[in-house]
Motif scaffolding. Structure first.
Motif, PDB file in Angstrom:
ATOM      1  N   TYR A 143       0.759  -1.414   0.047  1.00 51.78           N
ATOM      2  CA  TYR A 143       0.159   0.009   0.126  1.00 51.78           C
ATOM      3  C   TYR A 143       0.808   1.274   0.351  1.00 51.78           C
ATOM      4  O   TYR A 143       0.165   2.607   0.107  1.00 51.78           O
ATOM      5  CB  TYR A 143      -0.298   0.060   1.193  1.00 51.78           C
ATOM      6  CG  TYR A 143      -2.252  -1.593   1.671  1.00 51.78           C
ATOM      7  CD1 TYR A 143      -2.921  -1.066   0.456  1.00 51.78           C
ATOM      8  CD2 TYR A 143      -1.810  -2.258   2.543  1.00 51.78           C
ATOM      9  CE1 TYR A 143      -4.677  -1.933   0.514  1.00 51.78           C
ATOM     10  CE2 TYR A 143      -2.263  -3.197   2.270  1.00 51.78           C
ATOM     11  CZ  TYR A 143      -3.876  -3.331   1.374  1.00 51.78           C
ATOM     12  OH  TYR A 143      -4.742  -4.437   1.253  1.00 51.78           O
ATOM     13  N   SER A 144       1.751   1.592   0.272  1.00 51.65           N
ATOM     14  CA  SER A 144       2.852   2.357   0.587  1.00 51.65           C
ATOM     15  C   SER A 144       4.607   2.301  -0.036  1.00 51.65           C
ATOM     16  O   SER A 144       5.155   1.510  -0.193  1.00 51.65           O
ATOM     17  CB  SER A 144       2.937   2.475   1.663  1.00 51.65           C
ATOM     18  OG  SER A 144       3.288   1.554   2.494  1.00 51.65           O
ATOM     19  N   VAL A 145       5.043   3.220  -0.905  1.00 49.77           N
ATOM     20  CA  VAL A 145       6.212   3.672  -0.794  1.00 49.77           C
ATOM     21  C   VAL A 145       6.881   4.936  -1.049  1.00 49.77           C
ATOM     22  O   VAL A 145       6.068   6.269  -0.282  1.00 49.77           O
ATOM     23  CB  VAL A 145       6.323   4.285  -2.383  1.00 49.77           C
ATOM     24  CG1 VAL A 145       7.407   4.629  -2.822  1.00 49.77           C
ATOM     25  CG2 VAL A 145       5.562   2.525  -3.513  1.00 49.77           C
ATOM     26  N   PRO A 146       7.502   4.293   0.178  1.00 49.88           N
ATOM     27  CA  PRO A 146       8.426   5.671   1.273  1.00 49.88           C
ATOM     28  C   PRO A 146       8.804   6.721   0.822  1.00 49.88           C
ATOM     29  O   PRO A 146       9.794   6.452  -0.409  1.00 49.88           O
ATOM     30  CB  PRO A 146       9.896   4.491   2.230  1.00 49.88           C
ATOM     31  CG  PRO A 146      10.084   3.559   1.037  1.00 49.88           C
ATOM     32  CD  PRO A 146       8.786   3.375   0.277  1.00 49.88           C
ATOM     33  N   TYR A 147       8.846   7.422   1.197  1.00 50.01           N
ATOM     34  CA  TYR A 147       8.726   9.626   0.481  1.00 50.01           C
ATOM     35  C   TYR A 147      10.149  10.753   1.316  1.00 50.01           C
ATOM     36  O   TYR A 147      11.190  10.056   0.452  1.00 50.01           O
ATOM     37  CB  TYR A 147       7.963   9.774   0.442  1.00 50.01           C
ATOM     38  CG  TYR A 147       7.700  11.278   0.088  1.00 50.01           C
ATOM     39  CD1 TYR A 147       7.610  11.380  -1.106  1.00 50.01           C
ATOM     40  CD2 TYR A 147       7.535  12.333   0.377  1.00 50.01           C
ATOM     41  CE1 TYR A 147       8.112  12.289  -2.087  1.00 50.01           C
ATOM     42  CE2 TYR A 147       7.435  14.011  -0.412  1.00 50.01           C
ATOM     43  CZ  TYR A 147       7.266  14.286  -1.361  1.00 50.01           C
ATOM     44  OH  TYR A 147       7.466  15.276  -1.920  1.00 50.01           O
ATOM     45  N   MET A 148      10.128  10.197   2.336  1.00 47.67           N
ATOM     46  CA  MET A 148      11.339  11.264   3.031  1.00 47.67           C
ATOM     47  C   MET A 148      10.733  10.038   4.408  1.00 47.67           C
ATOM     48  O   MET A 148       9.835  10.241   4.731  1.00 47.67           O
ATOM     49  CB  MET A 148      10.429  12.467   3.360  1.00 47.67           C
ATOM     50  CG  MET A 148      11.166  13.485   1.959  1.00 47.67           C
ATOM     51  SD  MET A 148      12.591  13.230   1.768  1.00 47.67           S
ATOM     52  CE  MET A 148      12.337  14.651  -0.341  1.00 47.67           C
ATOM     53  N   TRP A 149      11.832  10.102   5.238  1.00 44.05           N
ATOM     54  CA  TRP A 149      11.847  10.099   6.419  1.00 44.05           C
ATOM     55  C   TRP A 149      13.133  10.944   7.908  1.00 44.05           C
ATOM     56  O   TRP A 149      13.901  11.340   7.203  1.00 44.05           O
ATOM     57  CB  TRP A 149      12.785   8.073   6.734  1.00 44.05           C
ATOM     58  CG  TRP A 149      13.889   8.616   7.106  1.00 44.05           C
ATOM     59  CD1 TRP A 149      14.423   8.384   5.582  1.00 44.05           C
ATOM     60  CD2 TRP A 149      15.579   8.488   7.448  1.00 44.05           C
ATOM     61  NE1 TRP A 149      16.482   8.797   5.396  1.00 44.05           N
ATOM     62  CE2 TRP A 149      16.418   7.913   6.753  1.00 44.05           C
ATOM     63  CE3 TRP A 149      15.611   8.333   8.749  1.00 44.05           C
ATOM     64  CZ2 TRP A 149      17.462   8.086   7.123  1.00 44.05           C
ATOM     65  CZ3 TRP A 149      16.281   8.445   9.497  1.00 44.05           C
ATOM     66  CH2 TRP A 149      17.811   7.625   8.449  1.00 44.05           C
ATOM     67  N   GLY A 150      12.680  10.838   9.285  1.00 45.08           N
ATOM     68  CA  GLY A 150      14.154  11.401   9.910  1.00 45.08           C
ATOM     69  C   GLY A 150      13.394  10.829  11.628  1.00 45.08           C
ATOM     70  O   GLY A 150      12.851  10.026  11.844  1.00 45.08           O
ATOM     71  N   THR A 151      14.363  11.497  11.911  1.00 40.65           N
ATOM     72  CA  THR A 151      13.927  11.217  14.039  1.00 40.65           C
ATOM     73  C   THR A 151      13.534  12.019  14.906  1.00 40.65           C
ATOM     74  O   THR A 151      13.142  13.470  14.180  1.00 40.65           O
ATOM     75  CB  THR A 151      15.369  10.903  13.830  1.00 40.65           C
ATOM     76  OG1 THR A 151      16.228  11.687  13.728  1.00 40.65           O
ATOM     77  CG2 THR A 151      16.083   9.444  13.168  1.00 40.65           C
TER      78      THR A 151
END
Length: 363
Positions: free
Chosen positions: A142-150
Protein backbone atom coordinates in the motif's frame (compact mmCIF):
# COMPACT_ATOMS: atom_id res chain seq x y z
CA UNK A 1 3.67 14.07 11.92
CA UNK A 2 6.55 16.20 11.09
CA UNK A 3 7.22 19.92 11.11
CA UNK A 4 7.66 20.94 7.50
CA UNK A 5 9.65 23.99 6.67
CA UNK A 6 10.72 26.01 3.69
CA UNK A 7 14.12 27.44 2.94
CA UNK A 8 13.22 31.05 3.58
CA UNK A 9 10.85 30.91 6.51
CA UNK A 10 10.23 28.19 9.07
CA UNK A 11 6.58 27.29 8.93
CA UNK A 12 4.10 24.84 10.39
CA UNK A 13 3.21 21.55 8.71
CA UNK A 14 3.87 17.13 9.07
CA UNK A 15 1.80 15.13 11.14
CA UNK A 16 1.01 12.68 13.91
CA UNK A 17 -1.74 13.46 16.41
CA UNK A 18 0.30 16.42 16.35
CA UNK A 19 1.20 20.00 16.43
CA UNK A 20 -1.54 22.39 15.22
CA UNK A 21 -4.80 23.95 16.32
CA UNK A 22 -5.88 26.05 13.33
CA UNK A 23 -5.49 25.01 9.70
CA UNK A 24 -5.86 26.57 6.32
CA UNK A 25 -6.10 24.49 3.19
CA UNK A 26 -4.48 26.10 0.21
CA UNK A 27 -5.25 24.64 -3.17
CA UNK A 28 -3.63 25.32 -6.47
CA UNK A 29 -5.83 24.06 -9.25
CA UNK A 30 -4.80 24.12 -12.87
CA UNK A 31 -6.72 22.26 -15.56
CA UNK A 32 -6.58 22.16 -19.27
CA UNK A 33 -8.83 20.90 -22.01
CA UNK A 34 -7.53 19.90 -25.38
CA UNK A 35 -10.87 19.13 -26.96
CA UNK A 36 -12.44 15.76 -27.48
CA UNK A 37 -11.16 12.69 -29.22
CA UNK A 38 -12.80 11.49 -32.44
CA UNK A 39 -15.13 9.20 -30.54
CA UNK A 40 -16.23 12.02 -28.21
CA UNK A 41 -13.99 10.85 -25.35
CA UNK A 42 -12.64 13.61 -23.05
CA UNK A 43 -8.87 13.76 -23.64
CA UNK A 44 -7.92 15.62 -20.45
CA UNK A 45 -5.38 13.94 -18.16
CA UNK A 46 -5.52 15.29 -14.62
CA UNK A 47 -3.78 13.79 -11.58
CA UNK A 48 -5.23 14.90 -8.23
CA UNK A 49 -2.42 15.07 -5.64
CA UNK A 50 -2.95 15.84 -1.91
CA UNK A 51 0.26 16.51 0.02
CA UNK A 52 1.51 18.25 3.14
CA UNK A 53 2.25 21.94 2.63
CA UNK A 54 5.71 22.75 1.24
CA UNK A 55 6.62 19.06 1.01
CA UNK A 56 7.79 18.92 -2.59
CA UNK A 57 9.93 21.01 -4.90
CA UNK A 58 7.07 22.27 -7.07
CA UNK A 59 9.36 22.75 -10.07
CA UNK A 60 9.36 18.95 -10.23
CA UNK A 61 5.61 18.99 -10.78
CA UNK A 62 6.10 21.12 -13.87
CA UNK A 63 8.84 18.77 -15.03
CA UNK A 64 6.52 15.75 -14.62
CA UNK A 65 3.76 17.53 -16.53
CA UNK A 66 6.10 18.33 -19.41
CA UNK A 67 7.39 14.76 -19.59
CA UNK A 68 4.03 13.01 -19.44
CA UNK A 69 1.34 15.43 -20.58
CA UNK A 70 -0.47 14.69 -17.32
CA UNK A 71 -1.70 17.84 -15.59
CA UNK A 72 -1.28 17.84 -11.80
CA UNK A 73 -4.01 19.31 -9.65
CA UNK A 74 -2.14 19.94 -6.39
CA UNK A 75 -3.72 20.57 -2.98
CA UNK A 76 -2.18 20.72 0.50
CA UNK A 77 -3.05 19.79 4.07
CA UNK A 78 -1.41 20.35 7.46
CA UNK A 79 -1.83 17.10 9.36
CA UNK A 80 -2.36 13.39 8.79
CA UNK A 81 -5.64 13.64 10.63
CA UNK A 82 -6.97 16.37 8.31
CA UNK A 83 -6.03 14.29 5.29
CA UNK A 84 -7.57 11.14 6.78
CA UNK A 85 -10.93 12.79 7.43
CA UNK A 86 -11.03 14.30 3.93
CA UNK A 87 -10.19 10.99 2.24
CA UNK A 88 -12.55 9.00 4.44
CA UNK A 89 -15.43 11.38 3.72
CA UNK A 90 -15.00 10.85 -0.02
CA UNK A 91 -15.84 14.52 -0.60
CA UNK A 92 -12.91 14.83 -3.01
CA UNK A 93 -11.30 12.05 -5.01
CA UNK A 94 -7.53 12.16 -4.67
CA UNK A 95 -5.15 10.01 -6.70
CA UNK A 96 -2.15 10.39 -4.38
CA UNK A 97 -1.68 11.16 -0.69
CA UNK A 98 1.40 11.33 1.55
CA UNK A 99 0.56 9.83 4.99
CA UNK A 100 2.96 9.08 7.83
CA UNK A 101 3.76 5.50 8.85
CA UNK A 102 1.08 5.00 11.50
CA UNK A 103 -1.54 6.55 9.22
CA UNK A 104 -0.61 4.17 6.39
CA UNK A 105 -1.29 1.32 8.78
CA UNK A 106 -4.60 2.81 9.92
CA UNK A 107 -5.87 3.59 6.43
CA UNK A 108 -4.88 0.23 4.95
CA UNK A 109 -6.59 -1.54 7.84
CA UNK A 110 -9.76 0.45 7.17
CA UNK A 111 -9.73 -0.32 3.45
CA UNK A 112 -9.01 3.26 2.39
CA UNK A 113 -5.95 2.47 0.24
CA UNK A 114 -5.48 0.67 -3.06
CA UNK A 115 -2.77 -1.90 -3.61
CA UNK A 116 0.10 -0.58 -5.71
CA UNK A 117 1.06 -2.14 -9.04
CA UNK A 118 4.85 -2.22 -8.83
CA UNK A 119 5.12 -3.13 -12.52
CA UNK A 120 4.48 0.58 -13.06
CA UNK A 121 7.19 1.64 -10.57
CA UNK A 122 10.52 0.20 -11.78
CA UNK A 123 12.38 2.89 -9.83
CA UNK A 124 11.29 1.17 -6.62
CA UNK A 125 14.55 -0.77 -7.01
CA UNK A 126 16.36 2.32 -5.71
CA UNK A 127 14.61 2.20 -2.32
CA UNK A 128 17.07 1.18 0.39
CA UNK A 129 16.40 -2.34 1.66
CA UNK A 130 15.95 -1.08 5.23
CA UNK A 131 12.75 0.69 4.10
CA UNK A 132 11.24 -2.31 2.32
CA UNK A 133 8.46 -4.27 4.11
CA UNK A 134 8.20 -1.94 7.13
CA UNK A 135 6.09 -2.82 10.17
CA UNK A 136 3.37 -0.36 9.16
CA UNK A 137 3.08 -2.01 5.71
CA UNK A 138 4.82 -5.38 6.02
CA UNK A 139 4.02 -6.54 2.49
CA UNK A 140 4.66 -3.15 0.83
CA UNK A 141 1.29 -3.46 -0.87
CA UNK A 142 0.00 0.00 0.00
CA UNK A 143 2.90 2.44 0.27
CA UNK A 144 6.20 3.64 -1.13
CA UNK A 145 8.52 5.49 1.30
CA UNK A 146 8.94 9.19 0.54
CA UNK A 147 11.04 10.87 3.28
CA UNK A 148 12.14 9.94 6.79
CA UNK A 149 13.74 11.36 9.91
CA UNK A 150 14.12 11.08 13.66
CA UNK A 151 12.98 12.76 16.86
CA UNK A 152 15.82 14.11 18.99
CA UNK A 153 17.17 16.73 21.36
CA UNK A 154 18.31 20.14 20.16
CA UNK A 155 20.51 22.02 22.61
CA UNK A 156 22.41 25.29 22.65
CA UNK A 157 26.10 24.52 23.19
CA UNK A 158 26.64 27.95 24.80
CA UNK A 159 24.09 27.08 27.49
CA UNK A 160 24.69 23.33 27.86
CA UNK A 161 28.28 22.31 28.57
CA UNK A 162 27.78 18.67 29.54
CA UNK A 163 27.56 15.76 27.13
CA UNK A 164 24.04 15.27 25.81
CA UNK A 165 23.34 11.63 24.95
CA UNK A 166 20.22 10.62 26.89
CA UNK A 167 16.57 11.57 27.37
CA UNK A 168 17.49 11.95 31.05
CA UNK A 169 18.73 15.51 30.49
CA UNK A 170 15.11 16.56 29.97
CA UNK A 171 14.56 15.81 33.66
CA UNK A 172 17.71 17.59 34.93
CA UNK A 173 16.70 20.26 37.46
CA UNK A 174 19.57 22.53 36.45
CA UNK A 175 17.57 23.28 33.29
CA UNK A 176 14.43 24.27 35.18
CA UNK A 177 12.24 26.57 33.07
CA UNK A 178 14.74 26.16 30.26
CA UNK A 179 13.18 23.19 28.43
CA UNK A 180 10.82 23.05 25.47
CA UNK A 181 8.66 19.96 25.01
CA UNK A 182 6.27 19.12 22.17
CA UNK A 183 2.60 19.84 22.76
CA UNK A 184 1.92 16.41 21.27
CA UNK A 185 0.59 13.35 23.05
CA UNK A 186 2.35 10.58 21.11
CA UNK A 187 5.70 12.38 20.81
CA UNK A 188 5.98 13.49 24.42
CA UNK A 189 4.47 10.34 25.92
CA UNK A 190 6.76 8.37 23.60
CA UNK A 191 9.83 10.11 24.98
CA UNK A 192 8.78 9.29 28.54
CA UNK A 193 8.12 5.66 27.62
CA UNK A 194 11.51 5.40 25.93
CA UNK A 195 13.25 6.92 28.96
CA UNK A 196 11.65 4.21 31.10
CA UNK A 197 12.82 1.49 28.72
CA UNK A 198 9.37 0.80 27.26
CA UNK A 199 8.14 0.79 23.68
CA UNK A 200 6.88 4.07 22.24
CA UNK A 201 3.90 2.00 21.09
CA UNK A 202 3.13 0.51 24.49
CA UNK A 203 -0.50 -0.41 25.16
CA UNK A 204 0.17 -1.47 28.75
CA UNK A 205 -1.83 0.76 31.11
CA UNK A 206 0.78 0.55 33.88
CA UNK A 207 3.53 1.64 31.49
CA UNK A 208 1.41 4.48 30.11
CA UNK A 209 0.65 5.66 33.65
CA UNK A 210 4.33 5.44 34.58
CA UNK A 211 5.16 7.66 31.60
CA UNK A 212 2.49 10.12 32.70
CA UNK A 213 3.97 10.10 36.20
CA UNK A 214 7.47 11.12 35.15
CA UNK A 215 6.06 13.80 32.85
CA UNK A 216 4.15 15.24 35.80
CA UNK A 217 7.42 15.33 37.74
CA UNK A 218 9.10 17.02 34.78
CA UNK A 219 6.40 19.63 34.26
CA UNK A 220 7.82 22.28 36.69
CA UNK A 221 11.05 22.23 34.63
CA UNK A 222 9.28 22.89 31.31
CA UNK A 223 9.29 26.44 30.00
CA UNK A 224 6.58 25.64 27.47
CA UNK A 225 4.87 22.88 25.51
CA UNK A 226 5.32 24.10 21.97
CA UNK A 227 4.21 23.54 18.44
CA UNK A 228 5.69 25.39 15.48
CA UNK A 229 6.75 28.34 17.66
CA UNK A 230 9.31 26.14 19.41
CA UNK A 231 11.75 26.42 16.51
CA UNK A 232 11.76 30.20 16.59
CA UNK A 233 12.11 30.21 20.38
CA UNK A 234 15.06 27.85 20.22
CA UNK A 235 16.73 29.91 17.51
CA UNK A 236 16.21 33.03 19.64
CA UNK A 237 17.90 31.25 22.59
CA UNK A 238 14.87 31.49 24.85
CA UNK A 239 15.59 27.92 26.00
CA UNK A 240 18.67 25.76 26.41
CA UNK A 241 17.15 22.45 25.33
CA UNK A 242 14.20 21.33 23.24
CA UNK A 243 12.72 18.35 21.41
CA UNK A 244 12.60 18.58 17.61
CA UNK A 245 12.65 16.58 14.41
CA UNK A 246 15.89 16.10 12.50
CA UNK A 247 14.74 17.98 9.41
CA UNK A 248 13.70 20.99 11.47
CA UNK A 249 17.13 21.08 13.05
CA UNK A 250 18.93 21.26 9.72
CA UNK A 251 17.24 24.57 8.98
CA UNK A 252 17.35 25.83 12.58
CA UNK A 253 21.13 25.37 12.46
CA UNK A 254 21.28 27.76 9.51
CA UNK A 255 19.73 30.45 11.75
CA UNK A 256 21.79 29.74 14.89
CA UNK A 257 25.16 28.00 14.65
CA UNK A 258 25.17 27.33 18.43
CA UNK A 259 22.48 24.66 18.09
CA UNK A 260 23.32 20.95 18.02
CA UNK A 261 21.18 17.84 17.52
CA UNK A 262 21.48 14.53 19.37
CA UNK A 263 19.59 11.27 19.08
CA UNK A 264 19.59 9.72 22.57
CA UNK A 265 21.59 6.50 22.85
CA UNK A 266 18.53 4.57 24.01
CA UNK A 267 16.82 5.15 20.68
CA UNK A 268 13.98 7.31 19.48
CA UNK A 269 11.11 7.58 17.02
CA UNK A 270 12.25 6.91 13.47
CA UNK A 271 9.39 8.07 11.30
CA UNK A 272 8.66 7.59 7.62
CA UNK A 273 6.29 9.47 5.37
CA UNK A 274 4.99 7.48 2.42
CA UNK A 275 3.11 7.85 -0.86
CA UNK A 276 -0.20 6.00 -1.21
CA UNK A 277 -3.13 5.70 -3.59
CA UNK A 278 -6.57 6.16 -1.97
CA UNK A 279 -9.28 3.63 -2.68
CA UNK A 280 -11.34 6.37 -4.36
CA UNK A 281 -8.58 7.24 -6.88
CA UNK A 282 -9.67 7.37 -10.52
CA UNK A 283 -6.21 7.47 -12.08
CA UNK A 284 -3.99 4.91 -10.39
CA UNK A 285 -1.82 4.37 -13.49
CA UNK A 286 -0.95 8.07 -13.58
CA UNK A 287 -0.46 8.04 -9.81
CA UNK A 288 2.03 5.21 -10.17
CA UNK A 289 3.78 7.13 -12.94
CA UNK A 290 4.20 10.07 -10.54
CA UNK A 291 5.50 7.78 -7.78
CA UNK A 292 8.00 6.31 -10.22
CA UNK A 293 9.07 9.83 -11.24
CA UNK A 294 9.67 10.82 -7.60
CA UNK A 295 11.76 7.67 -7.06
CA UNK A 296 14.16 8.58 -9.86
CA UNK A 297 17.51 9.25 -8.08
CA UNK A 298 18.13 12.63 -9.75
CA UNK A 299 14.59 13.81 -9.08
CA UNK A 300 14.80 12.48 -5.53
CA UNK A 301 18.10 14.26 -4.83
CA UNK A 302 16.66 17.59 -5.98
CA UNK A 303 13.52 17.03 -3.91
CA UNK A 304 15.49 15.99 -0.82
CA UNK A 305 17.68 19.09 -0.95
CA UNK A 306 14.58 21.27 -1.17
CA UNK A 307 12.63 19.60 1.64
CA UNK A 308 15.51 19.20 4.10
CA UNK A 309 14.63 15.73 5.40
CA UNK A 310 16.30 12.36 4.77
CA UNK A 311 15.77 10.21 1.69
CA UNK A 312 15.08 6.46 1.69
CA UNK A 313 16.51 6.22 -1.84
CA UNK A 314 20.14 5.13 -1.66
CA UNK A 315 21.06 6.31 -5.15
CA UNK A 316 19.45 9.67 -4.47
CA UNK A 317 21.48 10.13 -1.29
CA UNK A 318 24.69 9.50 -3.24
CA UNK A 319 23.92 12.53 -5.40
CA UNK A 320 23.58 14.91 -2.43
CA UNK A 321 26.33 17.33 -1.45
CA UNK A 322 28.83 15.79 0.99
CA UNK A 323 27.67 17.97 3.89
CA UNK A 324 24.18 16.56 3.45
CA UNK A 325 24.76 12.89 2.71
CA UNK A 326 27.36 12.56 5.51
CA UNK A 327 25.36 14.51 8.10
CA UNK A 328 24.90 12.27 11.18
CA UNK A 329 21.83 14.22 12.29
CA UNK A 330 20.15 13.31 9.02
CA UNK A 331 21.67 9.85 8.53
CA UNK A 332 22.54 8.44 11.98
CA UNK A 333 24.54 5.28 12.58
CA UNK A 334 22.68 1.99 12.27
CA UNK A 335 23.16 1.06 15.93
CA UNK A 336 21.02 4.06 16.93
CA UNK A 337 18.39 3.26 14.33
CA UNK A 338 18.26 -0.36 15.52
CA UNK A 339 17.13 0.94 18.93
CA UNK A 340 14.52 3.23 17.41
CA UNK A 341 10.96 2.49 16.35
CA UNK A 342 8.18 3.87 14.20
CA UNK A 343 4.92 4.97 15.72
CA UNK A 344 2.23 2.42 14.93
CA UNK A 345 -1.54 2.75 14.91
CA UNK A 346 -2.49 1.62 18.42
CA UNK A 347 -6.20 1.85 17.61
CA UNK A 348 -8.51 2.09 20.64
CA UNK A 349 -5.54 2.20 23.02
CA UNK A 350 -4.99 5.83 22.04
CA UNK A 351 -7.74 6.63 24.56
CA UNK A 352 -5.35 5.70 27.38
CA UNK A 353 -2.76 8.12 25.98
CA UNK A 354 -5.34 10.87 25.62
CA UNK A 355 -6.50 10.35 29.20
CA UNK A 356 -2.93 10.51 30.52
CA UNK A 357 -2.23 13.63 28.44
CA UNK A 358 -5.29 15.46 29.73
CA UNK A 359 -4.27 14.64 33.31
CA UNK A 360 -0.73 15.90 32.66
CA UNK A 361 -1.87 19.17 31.08
CA UNK A 362 -4.38 19.84 33.86
CA UNK A 363 -1.98 18.98 36.71
Amino acid sequence: MRLFVNKNKIKLSKSLTRLIALTVIMSSVVTFASGCAAGGQDSRKVLNVYNVGDYIDESLISQFEEQTGIQVQYSTYDTNEMMYQKVKSGSTKYDLIFPSDYMVQKMSREGLLKKINYNNIPNFKYIDKSFVNPMYDPTNEYSVPYMWGTLGIVYNKKMVKEKVDSWDILWDKKYSRNLLMFDSVRDTMGIALKKLGYSMNSTDKDEINAAKGILIKQKPLVLAYVNDDGKDRMIAEEAAIGVFYSGDFSLMKEENENLEYVIPKGGTNKWTDAICIPQTADNEDWAEAFINFLCDPKVNAQNTEYIGYSTPISEGRKLLADELKNNKAMYPDQDILDKSEAFLDIQANIKEYDKAWIELKSY
